[in-house]
Enzyme design. Structure first.
Site, mmCIF file in Angstrom:
data_model
loop_
_atom_site.group_PDB
_atom_site.id
_atom_site.type_symbol
_atom_site.label_atom_id
_atom_site.label_comp_id
_atom_site.label_asym_id
_atom_site.label_seq_id
_atom_site.Cartn_x
_atom_site.Cartn_y
_atom_site.Cartn_z
ATOM 1 N N TYR A 14 104.856 45.956 20.253
ATOM 2 C CA TYR A 14 103.986 47.007 19.734
ATOM 3 C C TYR A 14 104.005 48.258 20.592
ATOM 4 O O TYR A 14 103.455 49.266 20.214
ATOM 5 C CB TYR A 14 102.552 46.484 19.589
ATOM 6 C CG TYR A 14 102.474 45.379 18.570
ATOM 7 C CD1 TYR A 14 102.732 45.649 17.226
ATOM 8 C CD2 TYR A 14 102.186 44.081 18.949
ATOM 9 C CE1 TYR A 14 102.701 44.639 16.290
ATOM 10 C CE2 TYR A 14 102.155 43.068 18.011
ATOM 11 C CZ TYR A 14 102.410 43.346 16.690
ATOM 12 O OH TYR A 14 102.378 42.343 15.763
ATOM 13 N N HIS A 59 99.688 49.404 15.640
ATOM 14 C CA HIS A 59 98.743 48.734 16.530
ATOM 15 C C HIS A 59 97.858 49.756 17.225
ATOM 16 O O HIS A 59 97.526 49.602 18.410
ATOM 17 C CB HIS A 59 99.480 47.852 17.551
ATOM 18 C CG HIS A 59 99.010 46.438 17.561
ATOM 19 N ND1 HIS A 59 98.094 45.971 18.453
ATOM 20 C CD2 HIS A 59 99.316 45.394 16.768
ATOM 21 C CE1 HIS A 59 97.859 44.692 18.225
ATOM 22 N NE2 HIS A 59 98.588 44.312 17.192
ATOM 23 N N ASP A 90 104.040 48.351 12.217
ATOM 24 C CA ASP A 90 102.673 48.228 12.745
ATOM 25 C C ASP A 90 102.534 49.097 13.992
ATOM 26 O O ASP A 90 103.212 48.858 14.994
ATOM 27 C CB ASP A 90 102.400 46.751 13.097
ATOM 28 C CG ASP A 90 100.952 46.519 13.510
ATOM 29 O OD1 ASP A 90 100.167 47.480 13.526
ATOM 30 O OD2 ASP A 90 100.624 45.346 13.804
ATOM 31 N N ARG A 95 93.771 45.357 4.930
ATOM 32 C CA ARG A 95 94.498 44.411 5.758
ATOM 33 C C ARG A 95 93.590 43.675 6.704
ATOM 34 O O ARG A 95 93.873 43.553 7.882
ATOM 35 C CB ARG A 95 95.504 45.238 6.564
ATOM 36 C CG ARG A 95 96.699 44.450 6.909
ATOM 37 C CD ARG A 95 97.607 45.180 7.796
ATOM 38 N NE ARG A 95 98.032 44.326 8.845
ATOM 39 C CZ ARG A 95 98.571 43.132 8.636
ATOM 40 N NH1 ARG A 95 98.760 42.679 7.445
ATOM 41 N NH2 ARG A 95 98.925 42.397 9.652
HETATM 42 MG MG MG Z 1 98.796 44.428 12.912
#
Ligand code: MG
Length: 397
Positions: A155, A205, A203, A276
């Site tokens: 990430y 993050h 993603d 989500r």
């Molecule tokens: Mg995530």
């Protein structure tokens, strides 16, 4: 029929602490299972369930799911935190499981029946450089997956090591500038190699400053992402209107949400495309089905959180909602190892990029408690969330 007992089972068959709640009824052999996994604070959830919800619920009617949900949510007076929401989720899912078993129907039947036979899932392709990301994405394509989340170095991105000041504290260092520059270049590489016949996701993050997030979304526009996930932190959601104004990039948001006031403005103002949330983190199937219905009215699709820190019982709950909700978008899926499949008989199965439930009533999944005990949970300090900027500043992970 009455609730006879409520208790937690902690287990880590894949090395990740999982929290399962078992609700037993006065009818011999009839029980339900739910996921209350807050992996980073697993034993805190155990205390909330075993010491507080168990005595509150003993002797009540297991069929009164909605009443029980509201009673548990407000019984502590203080509410909507991750520990208590996960504890409540474990009970809530278990009551849906019991209701399905009593009806002789899978939970998706109780939720309105199937809109689809299986749920399309996405997998996570991570690599140290764009070539490695491409290779992993291609391997998933060969297994039949059509949706792939591409990450460069996890990430935090990858690149030069941050220049730290003397005596900087230890931690998980990352450089947001390097991240913001290298990820678009990675997508350039992956699209050139794989073309546009595969759905790519990413993603963030919540690792960027809000204005950098606006620029980042614009930079990714040419790569036609299926969605861009957690571009901003829950604390910065007012910035989504700027993202919307500047970039036609589908936005998925909500992994950390645990209170309806966090998602209401984003949905009502059509600032996101996918919700989500982590279903146990919002309190279970009962709030999730209402959230899905709210989203349907505003053209927002579902993409429930489905990483390794969701128990197979929770993955089953995700899947039953995926099948029954018209506005399903995509399901994250991390896969099950052999130990998970042995401890939790009845795990959903993936074939050719789709996740299928079994036909058993309820959530369709069980737990072998003797086997679960072979994978004990031992609380310890979490390392990866001790995130720091190059100058040592502690930041959100
Ligand atoms: Mg995530």
């Amino acid at each position: 029929m009455k609730i006879a007992s409520v208790r937690t089972i902690l287990t880590a068959p894949a090395g990740i602490p999982l929290v399962v709640v078992k609700v037993e009824t006065s009818e011999p052999g009839l029980y339900g299972l739910g996921c209350g996994t807050f992996t980073q604070r697993a034993t805190a959830v155990r205390t909330a369930v075993d010491d507080y919800l168990a005595p509150l619920l003993a002797g009540r009617d297991p069929g009164r799911i909605e009443d029980t949900w509201h009673t548990c949510m407000h019984n502590a007076y203080w509410r909507n935190g991750p520990v208590l929401n996960n504890a409540l989720s474990g009970v809530d899912m278990a009551l849906w499981d019991i209701k399905g078993k009593r009806a002789g129907m899978p939970v998706y039947e109780l939720l309105g029946g199937k809109c689809r036979e299986a749920a399309a899932v996405y997998r996570h392709a991570d690599g140290r450089d764009p070539e490695e990301v491409t290779d992993r994405a291609r391997a998933f394509q060969e297994e039949g997956y059509t949706h792939i989340r591409c990450q460069l170095g996890g990430y935090g991105g990858i690149g030069r090591s941050p220049r730290r000041p003397d005596n900087a504290l230890p931690g998980a260092y990352f450089d947001p500038d390097v991240y913001a520059q290298t990820v678009p270049a990675m997508f350039e590489h992956v699209r050139n190699a794989l073309g546009f016949d595969v759905h790519l996701l990413h993603d963030v993050h919540e690792r960027l400053q809000p204005i950098e997030a606006v620029r980042f979304a614009k930079a990714l526009e040419p790569y036609r992402l299926f969605f861009l996930e957690d571009l901003l932190a829950p604390e910065d959601i007012e910035w989504f209107r700027h993202i919307r104004a500047h970039a036609a990039v589908p936005i998925a948001m909500g992994e950390l949400f645990n209170n309806p006031v966090e998602w209401k403005p984003l949905i009502a103002n059509q600032l996101i495309d996918f919700i989500r949330v982590h279903i146990s983190q919002i309190g279970g199937i009962s709030p999730a089905r209402k959230l899905a219905a709210l989203c349907e009215a505003f053209g927002v699709r579902t993409a429930w959180h489905g990483p390794g820190d969701v128990a197979p019982v929770g993955h089953a709950a995700n899947l039953h909602l995926d099948l029954a909700c018209q506005n399903f978008g995509i399901q994250e899926f991390a896969g099950f190892n052999d130990a998970l499949r042995e401890v939790f008989p009845g795990c959903p199965e993936v074939r050719n990029g789709y996740l299928y439930p079994n036909a058993n009533p309820g959530l369709g999944i069980d737990i072998d408690e003797a086997l679960a005990a072979r994978y004990p949970v031992e609380p310890k300090a979490i390392e990866w969330t001790q995130t720091r900027l190059p100058d040592g500043t502690p930041v959100r992970p």
